[in-house]
Design a protein around this motif. Structure first.
Motif: not given
Length: 86
Positions: A45-55
Motif C-alpha cells: 500500500i505504501d509503495r502504491t501511494m508513492g506511485v500515485i503521488v509521483s504520477s
C-alpha cells in the motif's frame, strides 16, 4: 485524474493479499504468519501511494510548465501527502 492500469493491478493484488489474510485467520493460522502478511500488504500500500503521488506530481508539473506557472507548490504538496500517509 486517470489512474494507470498498473496501479489498479497493484491494488487488486493487495486486495488478494488481504483476502488471504482473512482466510488465514479463519483457518486459525499462527499470528506471526498473519502479521507477516499484513506487513507485506502495508508495504505494498505504501509503495502504491508513492506511485500515485509521483504520477500525479508528474502530470501536474507538466501542465504547470506548459502554462508557464511555477511548480514549487506542487512538489511541496506531494511531499506533504507522502508525509501525511506515514
Amino acid at each position: 485524474m486517470d489512474y494507470a492500469q498498473s496501479v489498479i493491478n497493484r491494488l487488486k493484488r493487495i486486495e488478494g493479499q488481504i483476502k488471504g489474510v482473512l482466510g488465514m485467520m479463519e483457518e486459525g493460522k499462527d499470528c506471526r504468519e498473519i502479521v507477516t502478511q499484513l506487513s507485506a500488504a502495508r508495504s505494498a500500500i505504501d509503495r502504491t501511494m508513492g506511485v500515485i503521488v509521483s504520477s500525479n506530481l508528474e502530470q501536474c508539473v507538466r501542465e504547470s510548465v506548459e502554462k508557464g506557472e511555477g511548480t514549487e507548490h506542487l512538489v511541496k504538496e506531494a511531499v506533504e501527502l507522502l508525509i501525511k500517509s506515514r
